[in-house]
Write an enzyme that holds these catalytic residues in place. Sequence first.
Site, PDB file in Angstrom:
ATOM      1  N   MET A 169      -8.559  -0.768   5.154  1.00 22.20           N
ATOM      2  CA  MET A 169      -7.137  -1.316   5.817  1.00 22.20           C
ATOM      3  C   MET A 169      -7.931  -2.647   6.196  1.00 22.20           C
ATOM      4  SD  MET A 169      -5.715   2.089   7.212  1.00 22.20           S
ATOM      5  CE  MET A 169      -7.130   3.095   6.709  1.00 22.20           C
ATOM      6  N   ASP A 182     -11.284   6.238   6.543  1.00 21.21           N
ATOM      7  CA  ASP A 182     -10.245   5.261   6.980  1.00 21.21           C
ATOM      8  C   ASP A 182     -11.046   3.908   7.563  1.00 21.21           C
ATOM      9  OD1 ASP A 182      -7.858   6.181   6.187  1.00 21.21           O
ATOM     10  OD2 ASP A 182      -8.068   7.802   7.521  1.00 21.21           O
ATOM     11  N   MET A 198     -11.001   0.499   9.120  1.00 22.77           N
ATOM     12  CA  MET A 198      -9.859  -0.515   9.787  1.00 22.77           C
ATOM     13  C   MET A 198     -10.820  -1.603  10.504  1.00 22.77           C
ATOM     14  SD  MET A 198      -7.761   2.291  11.621  1.00 22.77           S
ATOM     15  CE  MET A 198      -6.860   3.625  10.759  1.00 22.77           C
ATOM     16  N   MET A 223       1.193   5.082   1.067  1.00 23.22           N
ATOM     17  CA  MET A 223       1.267   5.141   2.819  1.00 23.22           C
ATOM     18  C   MET A 223       2.794   5.892   3.151  1.00 23.22           C
ATOM     19  SD  MET A 223      -1.736   4.461   3.709  1.00 23.22           S
ATOM     20  CE  MET A 223      -1.354   4.823   5.700  1.00 23.22           C
ATOM     21  N   HIS A 250     -10.765   4.148   2.168  1.00 18.80           N
ATOM     22  CA  HIS A 250      -9.377   3.497   2.356  1.00 18.80           C
ATOM     23  C   HIS A 250      -9.760   2.317   3.125  1.00 18.80           C
ATOM     24  CE1 HIS A 250      -4.948   3.912   3.949  1.00 18.80           C
ATOM     25  NE2 HIS A 250      -5.084   2.756   3.268  1.00 18.80           N
ATOM     26  N   SER A 272      -9.200  13.326   6.402  1.00 14.57           N
ATOM     27  CA  SER A 272      -9.769  11.686   7.063  1.00 14.57           C
ATOM     28  C   SER A 272     -10.313  12.400   8.469  1.00 14.57           C
ATOM     29  CB  SER A 272      -8.473  11.123   7.474  1.00 14.57           C
ATOM     30  OG  SER A 272      -8.921  10.229   8.200  1.00 14.57           O
ATOM     31  N   HIS A 314     -12.019  11.489   2.918  1.00 18.12           N
ATOM     32  CA  HIS A 314     -11.196  10.097   3.073  1.00 18.12           C
ATOM     33  C   HIS A 314     -11.649   9.380   4.174  1.00 18.12           C
ATOM     34  CE1 HIS A 314      -7.645   7.782   2.257  1.00 18.12           C
ATOM     35  NE2 HIS A 314      -7.236   7.662   3.720  1.00 18.12           N
ATOM     36  N   ASP A 355      -0.646   9.663   2.022  1.00 15.61           N
ATOM     37  CA  ASP A 355      -1.707   9.186   3.119  1.00 15.61           C
ATOM     38  C   ASP A 355      -0.755   8.971   4.419  1.00 15.61           C
ATOM     39  OD1 ASP A 355      -3.560   8.775   4.887  1.00 15.61           O
ATOM     40  OD2 ASP A 355      -4.251   7.160   3.886  1.00 15.61           O
TER      41      ASP A 355
HETATM   42  C1  DX5 Z   1      -3.540   5.912   8.797  1.00 13.58           C
HETATM   43  C2  DX5 Z   1      -4.657   6.375   7.827  1.00 13.58           C
HETATM   44  C3  DX5 Z   1      -4.542   7.769   7.412  1.00 13.58           C
HETATM   45  C4  DX5 Z   1      -4.269   8.669   8.582  1.00 13.58           C
HETATM   46  C5  DX5 Z   1      -4.390  10.217   8.439  1.00 13.58           C
HETATM   47  O1  DX5 Z   1      -3.844   4.390   9.074  1.00 13.58           O
HETATM   48  O2  DX5 Z   1      -4.933   5.630   6.644  1.00 13.58           O
HETATM   49  O3  DX5 Z   1      -5.295   8.294   6.532  1.00 13.58           O
HETATM   50  O4  DX5 Z   1      -4.855   8.207   9.768  1.00 13.58           O
HETATM   51  O5  DX5 Z   1      -4.233  10.917   9.478  1.00 13.58           O
HETATM   52  P1  DX5 Z   1      -2.767  11.898   9.685  1.00 13.58           P
HETATM   53  O6  DX5 Z   1      -2.708  12.966   8.676  1.00 13.58           O
HETATM   54  O7  DX5 Z   1      -3.183  12.529  11.146  1.00 13.58           O
HETATM   55  O8  DX5 Z   1      -1.737  10.781   9.707  1.00 13.58           O
HETATM   56 ZN    ZN Z   2      -6.168   6.564   4.868  1.00 11.39          ZN
END
Ligand code: DX5
Ligand code: ZN
Length: 222
Positions: free
Chosen positions: A69, A33, A35, A138, A67, A6, A31, A177
Site C-alpha cells: 500500500m 501489509d 504502508m 479490498m 501487499h 496479516s 500476508h 482482504d
Molecule cells: C488493510 C490491510 C488488511 C487488514 C487485515 O489496510 O490491507 O490486510 O489490515 O486486517 P483485518 O482482517 O483486521 O481487517
Molecule cells: Zn492487506
Amino acid sequence: MHIAPSILTADFAHMGDELTAIFEAGIRWLHLDVMDGRFVPNISFGPMLIRSLRPIAEQYGVVLDAHLMIADPDRYVEDFAAAGCEYITVHAEACTHLHRTIQHIRALGKKPGVALNPATPLSAIEEVLPDLSLALIMSVNPGFGGQRFIPASLDKIRRLRAMLDERGLNDVVLQIDGGVNKDLIATVRDAGATCAVTGSAVYAPGRNRAETVAELRQALGE
Ligand code: DX5
Ligand code: ZN
C-alpha cells in the site's frame, strides 16, 4: 481456500512466537501489509522486517505475500523480491503504468498481484487479468486493521470470479482482504475467493492463536 493471516495486529515485540504459533497451527500463507504514510495514512513496516521473518517462514514452507500500500511501488519491488516475497501485490490506484509494473515483478521471478480499493471498478484490471498471479479485492479502505467488511465486496468477488472463469484463468488467486472473520469466511469462499486475509480475526488481543486459526477452519467446514 488459503487462510493468509496479516501480522499487522500481532505483537511485534514477540514476532517469532506469533509466527510459530500460527505455522504450528498449519498456516502456510503470510500476508504482509506494507504502508508508506502516503498512499495510505498509516506507516507499518518494510523489506527489512520481512527479511528477518524469512527464515521462520522458510522452515515451515510458508508463502510470503506482500501487499504494497505504497505510492509508486516500482521504486521498491526489487527490495521486496530480495526480501523473499513470492507474491508482490501493488495497488492499481498507485501505478501509472500498471502493465509495466506487473512485468517488472514477473521479470524478477515473482508472482504479481494487483489490489483494488473498494471504490475502484473491476475494469481497472480487466486488460491485465491474464498477466496476474493474484487479484486482491479490498473489502475495507486500506490503511488499518480491524475495520468492518464492506458488504458490497461480496458481489465484486462474484463478478471477478465470473471474469476469471470466463477467461479460463483458474490459477489466478482471488484474494479478499479486510474485515474477514469466522462469520464471513465461508461466505467469501462461496462467492469465489480462494484466499482470505485475516488480520484481527487471527491476531486478536489476548486470544490463543491456535484457537483463532481453528475457529476459521471450523467455519470453513475443514
Ligand atoms: C488493510 C490491510 C488488511 C487488514 C487485515 O489496510 O490491507 O490486510 O489490515 O486486517 P483485518 O482482517 O483486521 O481487517
Ligand atoms: Zn492487506
